[in-house]
Design an enzyme around this catalytic site. Structure first.
Site, short mmCIF file in Angstrom:
data_model
loop_
_atom_site.label_atom_id
_atom_site.label_comp_id
_atom_site.label_asym_id
_atom_site.label_seq_id
_atom_site.Cartn_x
_atom_site.Cartn_y
_atom_site.Cartn_z
N ASP A 1 18.63 54.02 -19.32
CA ASP A 1 19.93 53.48 -19.69
C ASP A 1 20.95 53.72 -18.58
O ASP A 1 22.14 53.87 -18.85
CB ASP A 1 20.41 54.07 -21.04
N HIS B 1 20.37 48.95 -16.77
CA HIS B 1 21.45 47.99 -16.53
C HIS B 1 21.62 47.82 -15.03
O HIS B 1 21.93 48.79 -14.32
CB HIS B 1 22.77 48.48 -17.15
N HIS C 1 14.58 50.82 -19.81
CA HIS C 1 15.93 50.42 -20.26
C HIS C 1 16.88 50.64 -19.09
O HIS C 1 17.25 51.77 -18.77
CB HIS C 1 16.37 51.26 -21.47
N HIS D 1 17.31 54.31 -26.46
CA HIS D 1 18.14 55.50 -26.21
C HIS D 1 18.46 56.30 -27.48
O HIS D 1 19.61 56.45 -27.86
CB HIS D 1 19.42 55.16 -25.45
N HIS E 1 29.21 51.77 -13.91
CA HIS E 1 30.58 51.24 -13.98
C HIS E 1 31.31 51.84 -12.78
O HIS E 1 31.08 53.02 -12.46
CB HIS E 1 31.30 51.69 -15.26
N HIS F 1 19.75 48.32 -30.07
CA HIS F 1 20.84 49.29 -29.91
C HIS F 1 21.12 49.80 -31.31
O HIS F 1 21.73 49.10 -32.12
CB HIS F 1 22.07 48.67 -29.27
N ASN G 1 23.06 42.45 -21.02
CA ASN G 1 24.47 42.41 -21.45
C ASN G 1 25.42 42.16 -20.28
O ASN G 1 26.35 42.92 -20.03
CB ASN G 1 24.85 43.70 -22.21
N LYS H 1 16.79 41.77 -26.92
CA LYS H 1 17.65 42.93 -27.22
C LYS H 1 18.63 42.60 -28.34
O LYS H 1 19.35 41.61 -28.28
CB LYS H 1 18.43 43.32 -25.96
C1 NCD Z 1 25.71 50.46 -21.59
C2 NCD Z 1 26.41 49.56 -20.59
O1 NCD Z 1 27.36 50.02 -19.93
O2 NCD Z 1 26.04 48.40 -20.45
N1 NCD Z 1 26.51 51.63 -21.80
C3 NCD Z 1 26.08 52.82 -22.28
O3 NCD Z 1 26.91 53.70 -22.54
N2 NCD Z 1 24.81 53.06 -22.49
C4 NCD Z 1 25.45 49.71 -22.84
C5 NCD Z 1 24.47 50.37 -23.76
O4 NCD Z 1 23.29 50.50 -23.44
O5 NCD Z 1 24.89 50.78 -24.85
ZN ZN Z 2 21.84 50.42 -22.29
#
Ligand code: NCD
Ligand code: ZN
Length: 347
Positions: free
Chosen positions: A248, A16, A14, A175, A252, A137, A42, A100
């Site tokens: 996960d 991003h 998992h 998660h 950011h 999720h 996403n 997802k």
């Molecule tokens: C994830 C994201 O920023 O894309 N954020 C997070 O807090 N885990 C989205 C997600 O997996 O819920």
């Molecule tokens: Zn995530």
């Protein structure tokens, strides 16, 4: 005392990676230690079709540093207008490994997600038929439900009814953050699994809120009370095949984390393996780390395990992690466990 540990190269089930400058900046952090990762869809806009997933896979491969060996395992973002035939074709060509489910409004970039689950039943039926996993999720978004209860309520009111309605559907509870999640996954048989993040093994909600709000510990699902963290640590270190690593890791830029309306996500790609060695050692379960990071995930996804290996070494001197990764999109703060970590990955 064990001071060195060699494992099959781990996978992240998992992850991003985002796109553009952020992708370029964070991808090397994952590719350094991990062989493969399930890539979350996403983006803005989300990856909803097979052709979008193929183009995104191309952008990820193009962003890899010279010589890196890393396989992105692509997913589609389920919407109420997803075409079952497109999903089946993308799965059968080998392009995607999962779909997802984001309940609309549950987390970052989930507004295009699913409001009425019955509208995606044709897609889920097709997935059940071909054995394609649904990554969930697992939080309800009902405003009346307390944010700390959203996972447990999702299991009772959405996930359990869905699995009864859709026998044969393979599901990954993404998660998990609660004892209820860990228990439900363990009781679900071979078609149910759960990913556990690095940070939920390390922080509880006190770390987030006591003595000043710590935006870099804010993620979704939000960290719960200590008893849940303990349940997750027992689950991750149990060796049971239903539990595996999904970091996960969700980058950011600092400007959006340290903000009056801060984004959810912890960035753990850089230091996950040393942190996990630390946690597994505390739990006297270093011999089960490989199951969690390198064996159980491929087992569930029906993929071969990695042949390459990595070695973790415990040094007297603590590992110094970078405080931030500097990307062209801006700085991204690396998850700080708040204590020294003596395990290093030796490459
Ligand atoms: C994830 C994201 O920023 O894309 N954020 C997070 O807090 N885990 C989205 C997600 O997996 O819920
Ligand atoms: Zn995530």
């Amino acid at each position: 005392m064990m001071n060195s540990l060699t494992l099959r190269r781990p996978d992240d089930w998992h992850l991003h990676l985002r796109d553009g400058a952020m992708l370029k900046g964070v991808l090397p952090e994952t590719a350094r230690h991990f062989a493969r990762a399930i890539i979350m869809p996403n983006l803005v806009p989300p990856i909803v079709t097979g052709s979008q997933a193929m183009a995104y896979q191309g952008r990820i491969l193009a962003a890899l540093p010279e010589g890196a060996v890393f396989e992105p395992l692509m997913t589609l973002y389920l919407t109420e207008t997803t075409d079952p035939a497109d999903v089946v074709a993308a799965a059968q060509s080998g392009l995607i490994k999962a779909v997802k489910l984001y309940p609309a409004g549950a987390t970052t970039n989930s507004h295009g997600g699913v409001r009425d689950l019955t509208r995606v039943y044709p897609v889920l039926e097709a997935m059940a038929k071909i054995g394609l996993p649904l990554c969930t999720h697992g939080e309800v978004t009902t405003p009346e439900v307390d944010i700390f209860d959203r996972e447990a309520v999702f299991i009772d009111t959405v996930l359990d009814p869905l699995r009864r309605a859709m026998p044969g559907l393979r599901v990954v509870m993404e998660h998990i953050t609660t004892a209820e999640g860990a228990d439900y996954a363990a009781a679900g048989g071979p078609d149910l699994a759960a990913t556990i993040t690095t940070h939920h093994l390390i922080i509880n909600r006190n770390h987030l809120l006591v003595g000043g709000i710590r935006p870099h510990y804010y993620c979704l699902p939000v960290a719960k009370r200590e008893s849940h963290r303990q349940a997750l640590r027992r689950a991750a270190t149990s060796g049971l095949p239903c539990y595996f690593l999904g970091t996960d890791s969700a980058p950011h830029v600092d400007a959006l984390k340290e903000h009056s309306y801060g984004c959810a996500g912890c960035f753990t790609a850089t230091n996950t393996m040393p942190l996990l060695a630390h946690v597994f050692e505390e739990m006297q379960a270093l011999d089960r780390l490989e199951a969690f990071t390198s064996l159980n995930g491929p087992g569930f996804y029906r993929l071969p395990v990695n042949e390459a290996q990595i070695t973790l070494v415990k040094h007297e001197v603590p590992q110094v992690f970078p405080e931030k990764i500097l990307t062209e999109a801006g700085p991204v703060t690396v998850f700080n466990p708040g204590y020294p970590v003596h395990w290093h990955v030796s490459l």
